[in-house]
Design a protein around this motif. Structure first.
Motif, PDB file in Angstrom:
ATOM      1  N   SER A 227      42.245  51.438  59.681  1.00  0.00           N
ATOM      2  CA  SER A 227      42.997  50.298  59.181  1.00  0.00           C
ATOM      3  C   SER A 227      42.170  49.015  59.257  1.00  0.00           C
ATOM      4  O   SER A 227      42.170  48.197  58.328  1.00  0.00           O
ATOM      5  CB  SER A 227      44.294  50.127  59.981  1.00  0.00           C
ATOM      6  N   ALA A 228      41.451  48.847  60.359  1.00  0.00           N
ATOM      7  CA  ALA A 228      40.626  47.643  60.523  1.00  0.00           C
ATOM      8  C   ALA A 228      39.509  47.614  59.485  1.00  0.00           C
ATOM      9  O   ALA A 228      39.213  46.559  58.901  1.00  0.00           O
ATOM     10  CB  ALA A 228      40.051  47.589  61.929  1.00  0.00           C
ATOM     11  N   LYS A 229      38.870  48.763  59.235  1.00  0.00           N
ATOM     12  CA  LYS A 229      37.808  48.809  58.232  1.00  0.00           C
ATOM     13  C   LYS A 229      38.355  48.439  56.855  1.00  0.00           C
ATOM     14  O   LYS A 229      37.704  47.719  56.084  1.00  0.00           O
ATOM     15  CB  LYS A 229      37.159  50.196  58.201  1.00  0.00           C
ATOM     16  N   ARG A 230      39.541  48.932  56.545  1.00  0.00           N
ATOM     17  CA  ARG A 230      40.144  48.620  55.256  1.00  0.00           C
ATOM     18  C   ARG A 230      40.387  47.115  55.131  1.00  0.00           C
ATOM     19  O   ARG A 230      40.160  46.520  54.074  1.00  0.00           O
ATOM     20  CB  ARG A 230      41.460  49.384  55.109  1.00  0.00           C
ATOM     21  N   ARG A 231      40.823  46.505  56.217  1.00  0.00           N
ATOM     22  CA  ARG A 231      41.164  45.082  56.174  1.00  0.00           C
ATOM     23  C   ARG A 231      39.949  44.161  56.121  1.00  0.00           C
ATOM     24  O   ARG A 231      40.034  43.062  55.558  1.00  0.00           O
ATOM     25  CB  ARG A 231      42.040  44.711  57.378  1.00  0.00           C
ATOM     26  N   VAL A 232      38.826  44.571  56.712  1.00  0.00           N
ATOM     27  CA  VAL A 232      37.656  43.685  56.714  1.00  0.00           C
ATOM     28  C   VAL A 232      36.750  43.928  55.499  1.00  0.00           C
ATOM     29  O   VAL A 232      35.763  43.208  55.303  1.00  0.00           O
ATOM     30  CB  VAL A 232      36.817  43.827  58.006  1.00  0.00           C
ATOM     31  N   PHE A 233      37.083  44.943  54.683  1.00  0.00           N
ATOM     32  CA  PHE A 233      36.274  45.205  53.494  1.00  0.00           C
ATOM     33  C   PHE A 233      36.324  43.991  52.570  1.00  0.00           C
ATOM     34  O   PHE A 233      37.388  43.466  52.260  1.00  0.00           O
ATOM     35  CB  PHE A 233      36.793  46.431  52.754  1.00  0.00           C
ATOM     36  N   GLY A 234      35.179  43.550  52.148  1.00  0.00           N
ATOM     37  CA  GLY A 234      35.071  42.311  51.375  1.00  0.00           C
ATOM     38  C   GLY A 234      34.361  41.266  52.200  1.00  0.00           C
ATOM     39  O   GLY A 234      33.471  40.575  51.702  1.00  0.00           O
ATOM     40  N   GLN A 235      34.760  41.166  53.466  1.00  0.00           N
ATOM     41  CA  GLN A 235      33.992  40.357  54.410  1.00  0.00           C
ATOM     42  C   GLN A 235      32.669  41.071  54.700  1.00  0.00           C
ATOM     43  O   GLN A 235      31.616  40.451  54.808  1.00  0.00           O
ATOM     44  CB  GLN A 235      34.787  40.168  55.710  1.00  0.00           C
ATOM     45  N   VAL A 236      32.754  42.389  54.844  1.00  0.00           N
ATOM     46  CA  VAL A 236      31.585  43.252  55.019  1.00  0.00           C
ATOM     47  C   VAL A 236      31.778  44.477  54.133  1.00  0.00           C
ATOM     48  O   VAL A 236      32.876  44.735  53.635  1.00  0.00           O
ATOM     49  CB  VAL A 236      31.416  43.714  56.488  1.00  0.00           C
ATOM     50  N   GLY A 237      30.718  45.248  53.947  1.00  0.00           N
ATOM     51  CA  GLY A 237      30.850  46.528  53.282  1.00  0.00           C
ATOM     52  C   GLY A 237      31.300  47.585  54.278  1.00  0.00           C
ATOM     53  O   GLY A 237      31.154  47.419  55.489  1.00  0.00           O
ATOM     54  N   ILE A 238      31.873  48.669  53.780  1.00  0.00           N
ATOM     55  CA  ILE A 238      32.225  49.818  54.617  1.00  0.00           C
ATOM     56  C   ILE A 238      31.770  51.076  53.891  1.00  0.00           C
ATOM     57  O   ILE A 238      31.523  51.055  52.679  1.00  0.00           O
ATOM     58  CB  ILE A 238      33.733  49.895  54.937  1.00  0.00           C
ATOM     59  N   ASP A 239      31.648  52.177  54.631  1.00  0.00           N
ATOM     60  CA  ASP A 239      31.252  53.420  53.996  1.00  0.00           C
ATOM     61  C   ASP A 239      32.415  54.057  53.245  1.00  0.00           C
ATOM     62  O   ASP A 239      32.334  54.333  52.053  1.00  0.00           O
ATOM     63  CB  ASP A 239      30.645  54.387  55.018  1.00  0.00           C
ATOM     64  N   MET A 240      33.519  54.289  53.915  1.00  0.00           N
ATOM     65  CA  MET A 240      34.675  54.940  53.311  1.00  0.00           C
ATOM     66  C   MET A 240      35.840  54.881  54.290  1.00  0.00           C
ATOM     67  O   MET A 240      35.656  54.580  55.467  1.00  0.00           O
ATOM     68  CB  MET A 240      34.359  56.400  52.967  1.00  0.00           C
ATOM     69  N   ILE A 241      37.025  55.174  53.778  1.00  0.00           N
ATOM     70  CA  ILE A 241      38.200  55.384  54.632  1.00  0.00           C
ATOM     71  C   ILE A 241      38.446  56.883  54.640  1.00  0.00           C
ATOM     72  O   ILE A 241      38.924  57.460  53.656  1.00  0.00           O
ATOM     73  CB  ILE A 241      39.444  54.634  54.112  1.00  0.00           C
TER      74      ILE A 241
END
Length: 438
Positions: A227-241
């Protein structure tokens, strides 16, 4: 112990399509309570930084520290951990790391280089590939330790040329796992903090006085981390959910049934929502695998989790032939796809959608998880239809190179001006026209 009630399906049944759709379904709907809690944690970390990280680390992990700096693991401790693990563990860790590094170096050679060319009028065109400046890797550390996750996330970043790799790992009750620390030393992690959960994701995304902000966050975690990765996406990149782990086995009946049963177990033991599916055109072989499941399960330490997974989301599916099995596999687009057949190379060209394809009876999925070389961070929940395994390319970015010559401007200028006028963007058109001769 009663037999495992794995659902049996057949493609010849009238309701098969609906049954397959129901089998594939996994609810990714957000738990409202988790979402609100994560939102509160991230807002707190963004506002209070280190103070919030300390408070949540004390609350969730039971680790009291005077400062976040005290939660950083010194490089000396990472390398000292190599002497704390057993000699066999150290050899296995190094062998796995060497193979993972070698694979990703090949990946770098194939797709991770800059290139350029000049066309007939001297215009330079190309692509500049550069590594990200800093990445954060999240390593789970609650119910179990995952040194393999360290290798799979840190090594491709290191091979890509990322100069600063920051690892975060929760250490409940302050227990630091030597194998995880040793993996960090072998993989080239630059900084490591004993912080986990949504607060670690927030610290990596926003930065605190002690934990630096990164450009991208990779690595698996629980529902709070996802959930946290989904919410910070845009501020930083993420690999996947990532969703629950999956394995699909295409079998022609030539592999020992015990082997396939254990391969199904290898995913089912992750958690109750993991999915294990067998596709085969031989009904007698499906019966043999079911008998192997019933016989082997009582000896498995995680038998209750395996049973719940197989009965809840597993299936043994009878197909008309192997061609149809391949077609259904493409519809499912599994995370792990085993082609357990005597001629796997015959079927591989038919398989379009999978996170990783394991060819032949001796290629168990577990070898890919730990030491074969390719990355084990793979797309789940059907996303292999449009996404790829974690790799060197996830830790690089591409910039287009355009160097138009004077002669090239005479060719391209009128084209650009015509299109710009058509879009009503006169300044764009004039910028091109000013460079035209005469």
């Amino acid at each position: 112990m009663n037999g495992v009630k794995v659902r049996r399906l057949s493609t010849a049944d009238a309701g098969f399509d609906a049954d397959l759709q129901a089998l594939k379904h996994w609810s990714a709907e957000d738990d409202a309570a988790i979402e609100q809690r994560v939102a509160d944690i991230l807002a707190d970390v963004r506002t209070r930084g280190d103070a919030a990280v300390l408070a949540y680390t004390a609350r969730f992990d039971g680790v009291q520290a005077a400062s976040v700096a005290a939660l950083e693991i010194p490089q000396a401790e990472l390398h000292a951990a190599l002497d704390l693990v057993t000699p066999a563990q150290r050899r296995a860790l190094q062998a796995a790391a060497d193979r993972v590094r070698r694979y990703h170096e090949r990946q770098l050679e194939a797709c991770g280089r800059s290139w350029q060319y000049r066309d007939e009028d001297g215009t330079l065109l190309g692509q500049k590939v550069t590594p990200l400046d800093r990445v954060g890797i999240y390593v789970p550390g609650g119910k179990a330790a995952y040194p393999s996750s360290v290798l799979m996330n840190a090594i491709p970043a290191h091979v890509a040329g990322v100069p600063d790799i920051v690892m975060v790992v929760p250490t409940p009750r302050g227990e630091r796992n030597p194998l995880v620390l040793a993996a960090a030393a072998v993989a080239g992690v630059h900084r490591a903090f004993t912080v986990g959960g949504a607060q670690a994701v927030g610290a990596l995304a926003y930065g605190t006085a002690t934990i630096p902000a990164v450009d991208k966050i990779t690595g698996p975690g629980n529902a709070y981390v996802a959930s946290a990765k989904r919410r910070v996406f845009g501020q930083v990149g993420i690999d996947m959910i990532a969703g629950p782990s999956e394995i699909l086995v295409l079998a022609d009946g030539s592999t020992p049934a015990d082997w396939v049963a254990m391969d199904l177990f290898s995913q089912a033991e992750h958690d109750e929502l993991a999915q294990s599916i067998l596709l085969c055109p031989d009904a007698a072989y499906l019966d043999a695998v079911q008998r192997a499941i019933d016989r082997l399960l009582p000896d498995m330490p995680r038998r209750d989790v395996i049973r719940a997974s197989l009965e809840g989301r597993g299936a043994l599916i009878l197909t008309r032939d192997m061609d149809e099995a391949c077609e259904i596999s493409n519809r499912i687009a599994p995370e792990h796809l085993e082609v357990s057949a005597s001629q796997p190379e015959r079927w591989e060209p038919l398989l379009r959608h999978a996170g990783a394809i394991f060819l032949g009876a001796y290629t168990s999925e577990s070898l890919g998880d730990y030491c074969a070389g390719p990355n084990h961070v793979l797309p789940t929940s059907g996303t292999a239809r449009f996404s790829s395994p974690l790799g060197v390319y996830d830790f690089q970015k591409r910039s287009s190179l355009i160097g138009v010559s004077e002669a090239g401007a005479q060719v391209l200028g009128p084209i650009a001006a015509e299109l710009a006028h058509g879009e009503g963007l006169q300044a764009h058109a004039r910028a091109a026209e000013l460079r035209l001769k005469g």
